[in-house]
Design a protein around this motif. Structure first.
Motif, mmCIF file in Angstrom:
data_model
loop_
_atom_site.group_PDB
_atom_site.id
_atom_site.type_symbol
_atom_site.label_atom_id
_atom_site.label_comp_id
_atom_site.label_asym_id
_atom_site.label_seq_id
_atom_site.Cartn_x
_atom_site.Cartn_y
_atom_site.Cartn_z
ATOM 1 N N ARG A 171 69.672 -18.144 86.088
ATOM 2 C CA ARG A 171 69.809 -19.555 85.270
ATOM 3 C C ARG A 171 68.514 -19.990 86.162
ATOM 4 N N GLU A 172 68.580 -19.389 87.451
ATOM 5 C CA GLU A 172 67.434 -19.280 88.719
ATOM 6 C C GLU A 172 66.327 -18.231 88.339
ATOM 7 N N HIS A 173 66.620 -17.320 87.731
ATOM 8 C CA HIS A 173 65.260 -16.321 87.810
ATOM 9 C C HIS A 173 64.742 -16.869 86.143
ATOM 10 N N ARG A 174 65.565 -17.449 85.381
ATOM 11 C CA ARG A 174 64.585 -18.076 84.306
ATOM 12 C C ARG A 174 63.994 -19.163 84.403
ATOM 13 N N LEU A 175 64.212 -20.105 85.303
ATOM 14 C CA LEU A 175 63.252 -20.673 85.606
ATOM 15 C C LEU A 175 62.472 -20.566 85.963
#
Length: 218
Positions: A171-175
């Motif tokens: 999720r951090e990578h996607r954000l």
């Protein structure tokens, strides 16, 4: 200290956290279109979730308490109407997301309360993953020792923690990718806008120069 081990410390901490997850509140009964009172929990894909509700009151006591469990998109997992006493609901999550446990308490049609406020006291407990499994049944079925059951439970809890960490990293990578994409679009829009303004400025200068020359001003 004799008999004190890391596993016992771990299970003491787990038991403490598990106790914190229990929630108790009072829900007044309303005559028409009662407002729902919801509790939101997070669950991983494929996890078993067990929702235990313990309420006072009894059927035909003038109140109709309803339970509705939905995911973040509004899809309904479970629904139970006119509940009282101890109620247990189990389901498996079909995606990694949050879900809402909502209660509504409605005054039973035709019931006369004689001016007193009706309400139900609700105790809610939510267990998911390893905590939701019936380890006593597993121990009996597979004839495991208590230490083996504890080790299996610890392993499952560690796997769940790792899965949640992996989800948070993704999720951090996607954000971060979304943020970088937004920054590129803003930068490109700024460059295009700046070039457009410069082009319009040069065009106006060229137009005015030709106009003044045609009027023999320059």
């Amino acid at each position: 200290m004799k008999g004190f081990t890391l596993s016992s410390l771990f299970f003491t901490l787990v038991a403490f956290l598990h106790a914190v997850n229990a929630l108790r509140f009072e829900l007044p009964a309303q005559a028409n279109n009662p407002d729902p009172q919801c509790v939101r929990e997070f669950v991983s894909d494929g996890q078993l979730v067990v929702v235990t509700v313990n309420t006072n009151g009894h059927p035909n006591d003038g109140q109709v308490l309803s339970l509705r469990i939905t995911n973040a998109d509004g899809d309904e997992y479970r629904r139970k109407d006119d509940i009282s006493g101890n109620v247990k609901v189990a389901f498996s999550a079909d995606e990694t997301s949050s879900f809402d446990i909502c209660f509504t308490n409605k005054v039973q049609p035709g019931y006369r309360s004689n001016g007193r406020q009706l309400s139900r006291e609700i105790e809610l407990e939510v267990e998911s993953g390893a905590n939701a499994r019936d380890w006593n049944a597993i121990q009996s079925a597979e004839k495991l020792k208590p230490s083996e059951v504890q080790l299996r439970k610890v392993n499952e809890m560690l796997d769940e923690i790792l899965n949640e960490l992996e989800y948070l990293i993704k999720r951090e990578h996607r954000l971060r990718d979304t943020n970088e994409s937004t920054n590129r679009r803003v930068r490109n829009f700024f460059v295009v806008g700046l070039l457009t303004l410069i082009g319009i400025g040069f065009y106006q200068i060229h137009y005015l120069r030709n106009y003044f020359r045609s009027k023999h001003i320059l």
